[in-house]
Enzyme design. Structure first.
Site, PDB file in Angstrom:
ATOM      1  N   GLY A 168       0.826  -1.199   0.000  1.00 53.78           N
ATOM      2  CA  GLY A 168       0.000   0.000   0.000  1.00 53.78           C
ATOM      3  C   GLY A 168       0.867   1.258   0.000  1.00 53.78           C
ATOM      4  O   GLY A 168       1.956   1.307  -0.582  1.00 53.78           O
ATOM      5  N   SER A 169       0.394   2.279   0.704  1.00 53.70           N
ATOM      6  CA  SER A 169       1.061   3.591   0.664  1.00 53.70           C
ATOM      7  C   SER A 169       2.434   3.611   1.315  1.00 53.70           C
ATOM      8  O   SER A 169       3.195   4.572   1.128  1.00 53.70           O
ATOM      9  CB  SER A 169       0.164   4.643   1.324  1.00 53.70           C
ATOM     10  OG  SER A 169      -1.029   4.791   0.593  1.00 53.70           O
ATOM     11  N   SER A 170       2.792   2.586   2.087  1.00 54.77           N
ATOM     12  CA  SER A 170       4.138   2.550   2.662  1.00 54.77           C
ATOM     13  C   SER A 170       5.200   2.432   1.575  1.00 54.77           C
ATOM     14  O   SER A 170       6.388   2.634   1.825  1.00 54.77           O
ATOM     15  CB  SER A 170       4.271   1.391   3.660  1.00 54.77           C
ATOM     16  OG  SER A 170       4.067   0.147   3.015  1.00 54.77           O
ATOM     17  N   PHE A 171       4.764   2.144   0.340  1.00 49.77           N
ATOM     18  CA  PHE A 171       5.668   1.999  -0.793  1.00 49.77           C
ATOM     19  C   PHE A 171       5.892   3.324  -1.523  1.00 49.77           C
ATOM     20  O   PHE A 171       6.796   3.440  -2.353  1.00 49.77           O
ATOM     21  CB  PHE A 171       5.090   0.965  -1.763  1.00 49.77           C
ATOM     22  CG  PHE A 171       6.075   0.383  -2.732  1.00 49.77           C
ATOM     23  CD1 PHE A 171       7.195  -0.287  -2.288  1.00 49.77           C
ATOM     24  CD2 PHE A 171       5.867   0.494  -4.100  1.00 49.77           C
ATOM     25  CE1 PHE A 171       8.104  -0.832  -3.182  1.00 49.77           C
ATOM     26  CE2 PHE A 171       6.765  -0.053  -5.005  1.00 49.77           C
ATOM     27  CZ  PHE A 171       7.885  -0.716  -4.549  1.00 49.77           C
ATOM     28  N   LYS A 172       5.092   4.324  -1.216  1.00 54.94           N
ATOM     29  CA  LYS A 172       5.162   5.592  -1.958  1.00 54.94           C
ATOM     30  C   LYS A 172       6.516   6.289  -1.868  1.00 54.94           C
ATOM     31  O   LYS A 172       6.984   6.845  -2.869  1.00 54.94           O
ATOM     32  CB  LYS A 172       4.031   6.512  -1.500  1.00 54.94           C
ATOM     33  CG  LYS A 172       2.652   6.035  -1.948  1.00 54.94           C
ATOM     34  CD  LYS A 172       1.534   6.870  -1.341  1.00 54.94           C
ATOM     35  CE  LYS A 172       0.168   6.376  -1.828  1.00 54.94           C
ATOM     36  NZ  LYS A 172      -0.945   7.097  -1.176  1.00 54.94           N
TER      37      LYS A 172
END
Length: 436
Positions: A168-172
């Site tokens: 999810g957004s932890s990859f942004k």
């Protein structure tokens, strides 16, 4: 008759079971595999975890003597003798108090937590919940207990920090750093606001990227990280392009084994050999699509944001108390790019509008990123589940207890999403960091 016997004891029990593993009486199959290594049918052998990985160093050598005796059984002359030799004492880097705190806080969840000293790579905690008790195997586990554990729908034997998950957004931040590194965009570039729903053009059909992020100001990297704007990072991935993104991810450890004592599942960007469609590429930009990441690998990537762009190699064996760091991947990102990404990551925790503001402290500056990954059959599916993430770390080079903590929790859809993980991790940090 009373007889003394030595046996293993695991003081932390279920709190460390996935990491330590357990020993059992050797099987006929194990005897065959390890013939000529000094095992007998009465031996015990490591069956999982570090007990298995370090078996050759832990088992030691059984003593034996062949001698000539007289008719009374008294020894007359030794023919050959082998002295008993104890196995090694292996000291781990694990902080048992931190390990216990994390386990107790997450024991009712299906979760994985990795804690690392981001400056050295020293592993401070590895926790997977639910768990089992290694001590149950010492005297032989009962069939009833075994059946209960193996039939448990929550899979207590499943080591979640060894697996891969949709980040999810932890990859942004990773996408942002890759985009800057490849010069596909600049940190201050304004991608333009697109509301809460966007598609590149009509070729996408009914597919649209959606976001909950609404904010004032321009759609640049810093704001997109603070407010966790899916649309910005979908656009970022398209600007990078599939070929470049795959190449860049391979350069930071995707599709390769993590250099670590315990085998971890390899992170991937596709179920096939490549990112095949534009929609898959856009989804990959915010940690969806077919992106799957191992938590410890993700923690290692994040160490680059604290080490001038170098990814630190994690280690578990406290060999002589060494605190020196070893670089796994040098120059994953440049120091300038790290600085630009860190502006957003610090804002996530310290800006009142940031998604990780619940972990903000007045005494110690923290940075990090939240993430919520959706798991559902189709884009229209409303019955799917969500995975919650929070990565949080100290930023000050002079911090007495530097820490990078990354937690993943399954099924957070109805309990607050990633905010639930932020709350849990804040309590862990409060106890670990205290008042520095």
């Amino acid at each position: 008759m009373i007889k003394d016997a030595d046996k293993r004891e695991y003081p932390l029990g279920e709190k460390l079971a996935h990491l330590i593993g357990y020993i059992q009486t050797i099987s006929a199959e194990d005897l065959e595999k390890n013939k000529d290594k000094g095992y007998t049918s009465n031996s015990v052998i490591g069956k999982s975890g570090l007990e298995k990985y370090y078996e050759d160093r832990l088992k030691g050598t059984t003593g034996a003597e062949i001698y000539i005796a007289n008719s009374n059984g008294n020894k007359k002359r030794t023919i050959v003798k082998r002295e008993c030799k104890d196995g090694e004492n292996i000291k781990l880097t694990i902080d048992s108090n931190l390990q216990t705190k994390i386990y107790e806080d997450y024991s009712s969840e299906k979760s994985a937590t990795c804690v690392i000293n981001p400056k050295t790579g020293e592993i401070l905690a590895l926790v997977s919940t639910p768990s089992y008790n290694s001590n149950d195997f010492i005297n032989g586990i009962s069939q009833e207990k075994w059946n209960t554990l193996t039939n448990d729908a929550n899979k207590p034997f499943y080591c979640r920090y060894q697996a891969t998950w949709a980040p999810g957004s932890s990859f942004k931040p990773v996408i942002g750093a890759i985009g800057l590194t490849t010069n596909k965009f600049a940190a201050d570039d304004n991608f333009g606001k697109s509301g809460t729903s966007w598609q590149k053009d009509s070729s996408w059909g009914n597919f649209r990227v959606t976001t909950l992020a609404t904010y004032g100001g321009v759609a640049n990297l810093k704001n997109a990280l603070i407010y966790s704007d899916n649309i910005y990072f979908a656009k970022a991935a398209l600007k990078i392009g599939a070929d470049q993104l795959m190449q860049s991810l391979n350069q930071i450890g995707f599709n390769q084994e993590l250099p670590f004592d315990i085998k971890m599942s390899e992170s991937q960007y596709s179920n096939m050999d490549k990112i095949e469609t534009e929609i898959q590429l856009a989804d990959s930009g915010y940690g969806q699509g077919q992106i799957l990441v191992n938590p410890l690998h993700l923690a290692s990537i994040y160490t680059a944001f604290l080490n001038d762009g170098n990814m630190i190699k994690p280690y578990l064996h406290a060999d002589g108390g060494s605190t020196s760091s070893e670089i796994w991947i040098k120059d994953a990102f440049s120091p300038q790019i790290v600085s630009e990404v860190m502006e957003g990551l610090e804002g996530v925790v310290n800006n009142p509008e940031g998604t990780g503001y619940g972990a903000c402290r007045e005494d110690i500056r923290l940075a990090g990123k939240t993430g919520t990954a959706e798991l559902k059959a189709t884009k229209e599916d409303t019955s799917g589940t969500e995975i919650g993430w929070f990565t949080v770390f100290t930023t000050d080079r002079d911090t007495k207890n530097p820490i990078l903590l990354i937690s993943m929790v399954e099924n957070v859809k109805d309990i607050g999403g990633s905010g639930y993980v932020v709350e849990k991790d804040k309590a862990i940090l409060d106890e670990y960091l205290g008042n520095e």
